[in-house]
Design a protein around this motif. Structure first.
Motif, PDB file in Angstrom:
ATOM      1  N   PHE A 194       1.819  -0.144  14.361  1.00  0.00           N
ATOM      2  CA  PHE A 194       0.446  -0.605  14.646  1.00  0.00           C
ATOM      3  C   PHE A 194      -0.490   0.594  14.599  1.00  0.00           C
ATOM      4  O   PHE A 194      -0.302   1.560  15.332  1.00  0.00           O
ATOM      5  CB  PHE A 194       0.382  -1.281  16.016  1.00  0.00           C
ATOM      6  N   VAL A 195      -1.397   0.512  13.720  1.00  0.00           N
ATOM      7  CA  VAL A 195      -2.374   1.629  13.583  1.00  0.00           C
ATOM      8  C   VAL A 195      -3.762   1.088  13.990  1.00  0.00           C
ATOM      9  O   VAL A 195      -4.180   0.027  13.483  1.00  0.00           O
ATOM     10  CB  VAL A 195      -2.416   2.139  12.123  1.00  0.00           C
ATOM     11  N   ILE A 252      -2.031  11.386   9.097  1.00  0.00           N
ATOM     12  CA  ILE A 252      -3.380  11.103   9.631  1.00  0.00           C
ATOM     13  C   ILE A 252      -3.338   9.851  10.503  1.00  0.00           C
ATOM     14  O   ILE A 252      -3.839   9.842  11.615  1.00  0.00           O
ATOM     15  CB  ILE A 252      -4.392  10.936   8.465  1.00  0.00           C
ATOM     16  N   VAL A 253      -2.692   8.846   9.988  1.00  0.00           N
ATOM     17  CA  VAL A 253      -2.674   7.595  10.772  1.00  0.00           C
ATOM     18  C   VAL A 253      -1.598   7.572  11.849  1.00  0.00           C
ATOM     19  O   VAL A 253      -1.457   6.603  12.577  1.00  0.00           O
ATOM     20  CB  VAL A 253      -2.561   6.359   9.865  1.00  0.00           C
ATOM     21  N   GLY A 254      -0.828   8.686  11.904  1.00  0.00           N
ATOM     22  CA  GLY A 254       0.175   8.785  12.995  1.00  0.00           C
ATOM     23  C   GLY A 254       1.465   8.063  12.696  1.00  0.00           C
ATOM     24  O   GLY A 254       2.155   7.630  13.597  1.00  0.00           O
ATOM     25  N   LEU A 255       1.783   7.963  11.422  1.00  0.00           N
ATOM     26  CA  LEU A 255       3.056   7.323  11.080  1.00  0.00           C
ATOM     27  C   LEU A 255       4.157   8.333  10.808  1.00  0.00           C
ATOM     28  O   LEU A 255       5.334   7.989  10.796  1.00  0.00           O
ATOM     29  CB  LEU A 255       2.900   6.433   9.848  1.00  0.00           C
ATOM     30  N   LEU A 261      -1.563  -3.850  11.296  1.00  0.00           N
ATOM     31  CA  LEU A 261      -0.068  -3.798  11.232  1.00  0.00           C
ATOM     32  C   LEU A 261       0.352  -3.275   9.873  1.00  0.00           C
ATOM     33  O   LEU A 261      -0.021  -3.827   8.833  1.00  0.00           O
ATOM     34  CB  LEU A 261       0.518  -5.199  11.463  1.00  0.00           C
ATOM     35  N   LEU A 262       1.112  -2.172   9.946  1.00  0.00           N
ATOM     36  CA  LEU A 262       1.665  -1.606   8.709  1.00  0.00           C
ATOM     37  C   LEU A 262       3.187  -1.750   8.786  1.00  0.00           C
ATOM     38  O   LEU A 262       3.818  -1.363   9.768  1.00  0.00           O
ATOM     39  CB  LEU A 262       1.278  -0.155   8.568  1.00  0.00           C
ATOM     40  N   ILE A 304       0.866  -1.201   0.000  1.00  0.00           N
ATOM     41  CA  ILE A 304       0.000   0.000   0.000  1.00  0.00           C
ATOM     42  C   ILE A 304       0.883   1.224   0.000  1.00  0.00           C
ATOM     43  O   ILE A 304       1.925   1.265   0.690  1.00  0.00           O
ATOM     44  CB  ILE A 304      -0.968  -0.065   1.215  1.00  0.00           C
ATOM     45  N   PHE A 305       0.526   2.200  -0.802  1.00  0.00           N
ATOM     46  CA  PHE A 305       1.295   3.445  -0.842  1.00  0.00           C
ATOM     47  C   PHE A 305       0.582   4.477  -0.016  1.00  0.00           C
ATOM     48  O   PHE A 305      -0.596   4.770  -0.230  1.00  0.00           O
ATOM     49  CB  PHE A 305       1.466   3.925  -2.289  1.00  0.00           C
ATOM     50  N   LEU A 306       1.340   4.949   0.970  1.00  0.00           N
ATOM     51  CA  LEU A 306       0.747   5.967   1.833  1.00  0.00           C
ATOM     52  C   LEU A 306       1.521   7.259   1.638  1.00  0.00           C
ATOM     53  O   LEU A 306       2.682   7.349   2.021  1.00  0.00           O
ATOM     54  CB  LEU A 306       0.818   5.522   3.285  1.00  0.00           C
ATOM     55  N   PRO A 307       0.930   8.239   1.006  1.00  0.00           N
ATOM     56  CA  PRO A 307       1.603   9.527   0.890  1.00  0.00           C
ATOM     57  C   PRO A 307       1.706  10.192   2.257  1.00  0.00           C
ATOM     58  O   PRO A 307       1.079   9.737   3.218  1.00  0.00           O
ATOM     59  CB  PRO A 307       0.727  10.292  -0.091  1.00  0.00           C
ATOM     60  N   GLU A 308       2.465  11.260   2.272  1.00  0.00           N
ATOM     61  CA  GLU A 308       2.775  11.909   3.552  1.00  0.00           C
ATOM     62  C   GLU A 308       1.535  12.349   4.332  1.00  0.00           C
ATOM     63  O   GLU A 308       1.459  12.112   5.552  1.00  0.00           O
ATOM     64  CB  GLU A 308       3.724  13.089   3.314  1.00  0.00           C
ATOM     65  N   PRO A 309       0.544  12.976   3.679  1.00  0.00           N
ATOM     66  CA  PRO A 309      -0.639  13.410   4.457  1.00  0.00           C
ATOM     67  C   PRO A 309      -1.329  12.221   5.135  1.00  0.00           C
ATOM     68  O   PRO A 309      -1.697  12.311   6.314  1.00  0.00           O
ATOM     69  CB  PRO A 309      -1.539  14.017   3.380  1.00  0.00           C
ATOM     70  N   THR A 310      -1.403  11.136   4.422  1.00  0.00           N
ATOM     71  CA  THR A 310      -2.040   9.958   4.993  1.00  0.00           C
ATOM     72  C   THR A 310      -1.270   9.448   6.191  1.00  0.00           C
ATOM     73  O   THR A 310      -1.841   9.065   7.212  1.00  0.00           O
ATOM     74  CB  THR A 310      -2.132   8.848   3.930  1.00  0.00           C
ATOM     75  N   GLN A 311       0.083   9.477   6.032  1.00  0.00           N
ATOM     76  CA  GLN A 311       0.923   9.030   7.149  1.00  0.00           C
ATOM     77  C   GLN A 311       0.655   9.873   8.375  1.00  0.00           C
ATOM     78  O   GLN A 311       0.618   9.370   9.499  1.00  0.00           O
ATOM     79  CB  GLN A 311       2.403   9.120   6.752  1.00  0.00           C
TER      80      GLN A 311
END
Lengths: 947, 98
Positions: free
Chosen positions: A127-128, A109-112, A162-163, A100-107
Motif C-alpha cells: 500500500f503506497v 521513492i515509494v518505499g517498496l 495498492l501495488l 506498471i514497471f517500477l525500476p529500482e529508484p522508483t521503488q
C-alpha cells in the motif's frame, strides 16, 4: 482496457496446472522430479495443451488456478517454463488493474525497496499513499512512471494505492497497480483469504470429458497412404471366339512334338518354356514394386510407481487350545437354574432311551444272525447221503474195521484197517486160520471205489494207526500182538498222487479181466516193527503222534521245544496197563545198525526205519496206578491236550523258562542216553493225559514221572482223579479241535463230556442209549456237533446247541454194527463222514449242509453253554457238600434227640438242657422213691423248676 | 447338586460309558470321561452335529424343534439332548447279553 483484458483473470493459468492435484499427494521433492520428467517427455506437446486449457475455461480451471499461486508447483511452473521474453508471455492484466514497471529508484521513492540483508515481505501487496505517488509525479515529472497513469490515479478516491508485486512479469510488468474499488477489494480478498480458500477447494470433482474437434496430427496421411486407390487407368480386354467354333467337333490324338516339329502349323501350337538356369538369381532380379510396411513406436522407457504393503515375514505358528472352564467356573455353571431346568427336562428322555437299550439289545444285527439252521433247506437235506462204499473182498471181508484215517495232505485218500471179530477165546480157536491170513491196511482213493490203491502189510491185525503229520509217507500202527509197526510209503507216493487220472482211465479198462486189478496193487511191507519183548505185551489199542512243536524228554518227561518241527515221537497205549512213549530216533544211538546183507531191506522195503526193526523200545512208560490197592488201570484210549499245528505254546512261552539242563536231572541221566540238549522247556505244555480204560474208567494222569517218596524210584505219579461213569470199555476219547480242554468220551451205553480242570465229574453226559455206543468223533467245523456210532449200525448226531437230551439226527447206515467213524472236511461246502462196520466195509457219507456249516455266533454260544455247565458242576459240588453236611447234621440231631448224641457235638445250651433233663429225671425218680418209702406226700408242692 | 444327582443317576445305568454336559459355547462343564481330550472331541463334534440337526429340523418345519438325537453306531450309541443353552451327551455301549 483491451477486450483481452476483459477475459476472466482466473482463466490465465499456466499450462502445468494439471499435475497440481498429483503433487499434493506426494512429497514436494518427488513431485517436482516427477513433474519434470513428465514435462520433459511431453515437451513437444505442452504448447497445444496449454492452449487448450486456456480455451476451455470453466469451473475446473477456476478452481485449480488458485492452488498454483502458493503451492510449490508455482515455482516449478516458473522453472519449467523457460520464460522467453516477458512481452511475448504477457497476459492481459485483470480488470481494474494496470501493469506498471517500477525500476529500482522508483521503488525506493515509494518505499517498496527492500533494504539490503532483509527478508522480502511475504505478501506481494504494497500500500503506497496516494500522496507519495502524486509527489513523485510532481517531483520527477516525465521521468516518473506514474505520469502516464495520472489520469487514472486522479480517479482513485482512496488515500493509498495498492501495488501488487508481479516478479514473474505475468502481466507484462513487475507491478500491478489496482485502480478500481472492485479490483482492489477482489485482490485483497484473494490474497488474504487465500489459505483457507485453498484448503476448501483442494477436493476435485470428476468432470466428464467433453467431445472436442479432431485436430489432425499426421495420422490421416498414414491412413490415406494405406488405402488402395487406382494409380493408373483401368485396362479393358475383350476375348472373342468365332461363332463357328462353338460346339464344332474336335478330333484329339497323341502327337510327338519332335516329329511334328518341321511342320510350321504345329510349331505355332506349342510353346517351349525353357527352365530358368539360376533360381536364386531370377528371384533377386525381380524388382520390388510394392512393399507394405508398418511401424509402431513403443516408448523405450517408462517410469511407474506402485505402493504395496510389505509385512515383515516371521517364523511363527498358531496352535489352538480347546477352551476349558476353571473348576470354580464349572461349579458356578452347574448351579445355574437354566442348567438345572435343562437337566430336569432332558433326564427322562435319556432314561427312557437307556432303558430301551437295556431291555432290547440295539446292537443285535439281524442280518449276520440270519440263515443257518435249516431255514433255507428242506428236511430231506438233513440226512446223510451215501457217497461211496469201500470194501475189499479178499482182505477186509468178515473182519471188523478197526481204524480209518484220512491222508493228511492228499485229498480223497483214506486208509482202513481191519481186525478179526473174534474175542480172545475165538482167536485161540481160530488161530490156525488167522495165522494164515495176511493182515493189511487198505488204502483207498475216492477216485476208484472198486480197487484199493495200496496194501500195507502188517505182522498182525492192526488196531490203530496214524499218518505222520509232518511226513505223510510215514504211518505208525499198533498191532494186536503188541507191536508198533512203521510203514514208509514214499516209494508209492506217485501212485497215490496219480489216482485221479488213473481212476478215469480205469473206467474203460474195468471191462478187462478181474486179475489185472489185483495184480497191479502193490503191497508194502512194514518198514519196522518194535521189539516184541520190550514193547507192549497186549494189543495196542491207541496210538498217536506227539505234536511236532515239542518233544518229550527222556526219563524226566519234560516237554521240550522241538526246533526241527518234525513228528518223531509216538504215544501208544495197550491193555497191558501201560502207556509207552516212543522215539523214532532213539534206537539210532543205542543200537548198532546191522550191516549184513540179509538183514537189510527184504522185499524192497525202504531202510528208513530198518535200524529200529525188532529193537525199537519205548523211552518212557506211563503207569496207571489205581488210587486204591488192587492193580492198575488198563488203558484203551489216550488223549493229550497239545494239538498238531497249534504252535501257540511256543510263542507264549515264558522266555525265562527253566532250563532243563540246570535242574538236577543228572540223577536220572542214564549212560548211553542222548546228550543233554539246550532245548527250551515248554512250561505251558500240559503234560496230563486223559486215558480211557477197558473198565470204562476215565483217568487223568500226568505223564511226567516223579520220585516216589518210599522207594526213591522215579515213576508216574498216581492219577489226579479217575471216574467210573462208563459201564464198559471206552471206545472213543478225543478232544474238540475248537477247545482242546473239552474231551468227548464214548463207551458202554453213554457218552460223557469232560472239561479239563473240572475233575468232579463230566460237565455233560448222555442218558443210557438203547444200543451200545461204539465210537465217535467231533465235527471239525462246528464246535457244538459230534457224531456217535452205535452197535445197531446207526449214527447219532448231537448238536448241543439244539438239543442236549437226544440226538438231532439218528440215521441207519449199515445193517452191521458200526465200529469206527471219522470226519474229513474236504472243502467248506463238502464234508464226508466215513464209518466202518463189522463187515469190513467203510461207508463214506456226505454230511448234511446244516451239520457242517457253522451257524453265526456258534462258537461263543457253545462256549457260554459250556461255561454254564461248568458252573452247574460247581453248584452240584457245592450241593453235595451241603447235603453231606446236612445229612451229618440230621443224623446228629436224630441221635441227640434220642439222647445218644456224642458229647463233642454239644453246645453249652444243649449241655444245660441235657443236665436239666437229667435233673428232672432224677427228681422224678427221687419222688417215686420217696413215695414208695412213704416219706413223701402227693400233695407236697413240687420243687421249683430249674431255669 | 440336583444336576449332579441327575448326572450320577444317568451314569449309573447299565452300559453307560460317559456323560457330558456342554454349555452354549461348546465348553464342557461336567464330564465323566477321564480323558479330557476325548471330552473336548465329543463336545466339539457333537455340538456341531446337534446344531446341524436342529437347523435341518427347523428348515423342514419352522415351527418344529429338535428335542433328542440318538446316534446308533457299530460300537455304541450316542444320545444327545440339545436344550436351549446346554447340550447333554450320553454314550452307551451294548450290554454283554446276547
Amino acid at each position: 482496457e483491451t477486450p483481452k483484458q476483459a477475459e476472466p483473470a482466473e482463466a490465465s493459468t499456466p499450462a502445468p496446472a494439471t499435475p497440481a492435484p498429483v503433487t499434493t499427494l506426494q512429497t514436494p521433492k518427488s513431485a517436482r522430479d516427477d513433474a519434470k520428467s513428465v514435462a520433459s517427455a511431453r515437451s513437444g506437446k505442452s504448447q497445444p495443451r496449454s492452449g487448450r486449457s486456456v480455451g476451455s475455461g470453466g469451473n475446473k480451471s477456476q478452481r485449480s488456478d488458485k492452488s498454483p499461486k502458493k503451492s510449490p508447483s508455482k515455482k516449478k511452473a516458473a522453472a519449467v517454463h523457460t520464460p522467453a521474453t516477458p512481452a511475448s508471455q504477457a497476459e492481459p492484466s485483470p480488470e481494474g488493474c494496470v501493469p506498471i514497471f517500477l525500476p529500482e529508484p522508483t521503488q525506493k521513492i515509494v518505499g517498496l525497496a527492500v533494504p539490503e540483508g532483509e527478508e522480502p515481505p511475504q505478501s506481494p501487496m504494497h500500500f503506497v499513499p496516494k500522496q507519495v505517488i502524486m509527489d513523485d509525479i510532481q517531483n520527477r515529472a516525465a521521468v516518473s512512471e506514474f505520469k502516464e497513469h495520472l489520469k487514472t490515479l486522479n480517479e482513485i478516491e482512496t488515500e493509498d494505492i495498492l501495488l501488487v508485486a508481479d516478479p514473474d512479469w505475468k502481466y507484462g510488468a513487475n507491478f500491478l497497480m489496482v485502480v478500481t474499488e472492485e479490483a482492489r477489494a477482489e485482490m485483497l480478498a484473494e490474497h488474504t483469504g487465500e489459505e483457507e480458500k485453498e484448503e476448501e477447494h483442494v477436493v476435485l470433482g470428476y468432470v466428464p470429458p467433453q467431445p472436442r474437434d479432431w485436430i489432425p496430427q499426421g495420422s490421416d496421411r498414414e491412413i490415406r497412404e494405406a488405402s488402395v486407390s487406382n494409380s493408373r487407368p483401368q485396362f479393358r480386354l475383350t476375348y472373342q471366339r468365332r461363332r463357328r467354333d462353338f460346339g464344332a467337333p474336335v478330333s484329339l490324338a497323341d502327337r510327338n512334338v519332335v516329329d511334328a516339329a518341321p511342320s510350321k502349323l504345329v510349331k505355332n501350337q506349342f510353346i517351349d518354356v525353357q527352365a530358368l538356369e539360376d533360381a536364386n538369381r531370377s528371384t533377386t532380379d525381380i524388382p520390388i514394386t510394392e512393399k507394405d510396411q508398418d511401424v509402431q513406436v513403443a516408448p523405450s522407457s517408462d517410469s511407474a510407481a506402485v505402493q504395496t504393503f510389505w509385512g515383515n515375514p516371521k517364523n511363527a505358528f498358531t496352535q489352538y487350545e480347546a477352551r476349558q472352564l476353571s473348576q470354580a467356573e464349572r461349579e458356578a455353571q452347574l448351579e445355574l437354574p437354566e442348567l438345572i431346568e435343562a437337566g430336569r427336562r432332558t433326564a427322562p428322555l435319556f432314561e427312557q432311551s437307556l432303558q430301551q437299550n437295556e431291555i432290547m439289545n440295539c446292537f443285535y444285527d439281524d442280518y449276520t444272525n440270519l440263515g443257518g439252521d435249516g431255514i433255507l433247506f428242506s428236511k430231506t437235506d438233513n440226512t446223510f447221503k451215501e457217497f461211496q462204499t469201500f470194501t475189499d473182498l479178499e482182505h477186509s471181508r468178515e473182519k471188523a474195521v478197526s481204524h480209518i484215517a484220512w491222508h493228511p495232505t492228499l485229498k480223497g485218500i483214506v486208509a482202513v484197517s481191519t481186525r478179526e471179530r473174534y474175542d480172545f477165546d475165538g482167536m485161540v480157536d481160530h488161530s490156525a486160520k488167522i495165522v494164515l491170513k495176511t493182515s493189511v491196511i487198505v488204502v483207498w482213493s475216492f477216485a476208484d471205489p472198486i480197487q484199493p490203491q495200496l496194501f500195507l502189510e502188517a505182522p498182525e491185525d492192526v488196531l490203530c494207526f496214524e499218518f505222520c503229520p509232518s511226513d505223510p509217507n510215514i504211518i505208525v500202527g499198533g498191532c494186536i500182538n503188541g507191536q508198533i509197526v512203521l510203514w514208509d510209503l514214499s516209494q508209492h507216493m506217485d501212485r497215490l498222487k496219480s489216482t485221479k487220472a488213473k481212476g478215469r482211465s480205469k473206467k474203460v479198462s474195468n471191462m478187462l479181466t478181474e486179475f489185472v486189478k489185483t495184480d497191479s496193487i502193490p503191497t508194502i511191507r512194514y518198514a519196522a516193527a518194535s521189539s516184541i519183548e520190550l514193547g507192549h505185551q497186549a494189543p495196542v489199542t491207541d496210538i498217536m503222534w506227539v505234536p511236532d512243536h515239542f518233544e518229550i524228554q527222556k526219563v524226566t518227561g519234560y516237554a521240550l521245544e522241538a526246533k526241527e518241527l518234525k513228528n518223531v515221537q509216538i504215544i501208544s497205549c495197550a491193555t497191558d496197563e501201560t502207556i509207552y512213549i516212543w522215539d523214532l530216533r532213539s534206537a539210532k544211538s543205542n543200537n548198532p545198525v546191522f550191516k549184513r546183507e540179509e538183514d537189510r531191506c527184504p522185499m524192497g522195503v525202504p531202510d528208513t526205519f530198518w535200524h529200529l526193526h525188532l529193537k525199537w523200545k519205548p523211552f518212557l512208560s506211563v503207569n496207571l496206578f489205581k488210587s486204591e490197592p488192587g492193580g492198575n488201570h488198563n488203558p484203551v484210549k489216550v488223549s493229550m491236550k497239545e494239538m498238531q499245528g497249534d504252535r501257540s505254546v511256543l510263542t507264549k512261552e515264558d522266555p525265562e523258562g527253566k532250563d532243563p539242563t540246570s535242574t538236577n536231572r543228572g540223577d536220572f541221566t542214564m549212560p548211553g542216553g542222548p546228550k543233554p540238549t539246550k532245548q527250551r522247556m515248554l512250561q505251558k505244555v500240559s503234560t496230563f493225559l486223559y486215558v480211557g480204560t477197558e473198565d470204562g474208567e476215565l483217568v487223568y494222569v500226568d505223564w511226567m514221572p516223579q520220585k516216589d517218596q518210599d522207594t526213591g524210584k522215579s515213576q508216574t505219579p498216581k492219577p489226579v482223579f479217575y471216574s467210573t461213569m462208563h459201564d464198559s470199555s471206552i471206545k472213543h476219547l478225543s478232544r474238540s479241535s475248537f477247545d482242546r480242554s473239552l474231551v468227548l468220551c464214548v463207551g458202554g451205553w453213554l457218552w460223557t463230556l469232560w472239561k479239563e480242570g473240572v475233575n468232579s465229574g463230566p460237565i455233560l453226559y448222555s442218558q443210557k442209549s438203547p444200543k451200545p455206543l461204539t465210537g465217535g468223533c467231533w465235527s471239525p467245523t462246528r464246535p457244538s456237533v459230534f457224531f456217535i456210532t452205535r452197535a445197531d449200525g446207526s449214527v447219532e448226531v448231537w448238536d448241543l446247541l439244539d438239543k442236549t437230551h437226544e440226538p438231532v439226527l439218528v440215521q441207519n447206515i449199515s445193517a452191521n454194527a458200526l465200529t469206527y467213524c471219522t470226519v474229513w472236511n474236504i472243502s467248506h461246502k463238502r464234508q464226508l463222514l466215513i464209518v466202518g462196520d463189522t463187515q469190513g466195509t467203510a461207508h463214506a457219507h456226505k454230511v448234511p449242509f446244516t451239520l457242517h456249516t457253522p451257524m453265526a455266533g456258534e462258537a461263543p454260544s457253545i462256549e457260554a453253554y459250556y461255561k454254564r455247565e461248568i458252573q452247574r458242576r460247581a453248584f452240584v459240588m457245592g450241593r453235595w457238600d451241603y447235603r453231606e453236611h446236612e445229612k451229618i447234621e440230621l443224623e446228629a440231631k436224630a441221635k441227640r434227640e434220642a439222647g445218644i448224641a456224642p458229647a463233642v457235638e454239644l453246645t453249652p445250651e444243649e449241655r444245660l438242657l441235657k443236665m436239666q433233663k437229667k435233673y428232672e429225671a432224677y427228681l422224678a425218680e427221687e419222688m417215686t422213691f420217696l413215695r414208695e418209702l412213704g416219706l413223701k406226700d402227693d400233695d407236697d408242692e413240687p420243687l421249683p423248676a430249674v431255669e | 447338586a440336583e444336576v449332579e444327582e441327575t448326572f450320577k443317576r444317568i451314569l449309573a445305568h447299565k452300559g453307560v460309558v460317559g456323560v457330558i454336559i456342554v454349555n452354549f459355547d461348546g465348553i464342557p462343564i461336567r464330564s465323566s470321561f477321564a480323558d479330557s481330550s476325548l471330552t473336548v472331541q465329543y463336545c466339539a463334534l457333537i455340538q456341531q452335529l446337534a446344531h446341524k440337526s436342529r437347523s435341518a429340523i427347523r428348515d423342514l418345519d419352522p415351527g418344529n424343534d429338535l428335542t433328542f438325537l440318538r446316534i446308533r453306531s457299530k460300537k455304541n450309541e450316542i444320545m444327545v439332548a440339545p436344550d436351549k443353552d446346554y447340550l447333554l451327551v450320553v454314550v452307551q455301549e451294548p450290554c454283554d447279553q446276547p
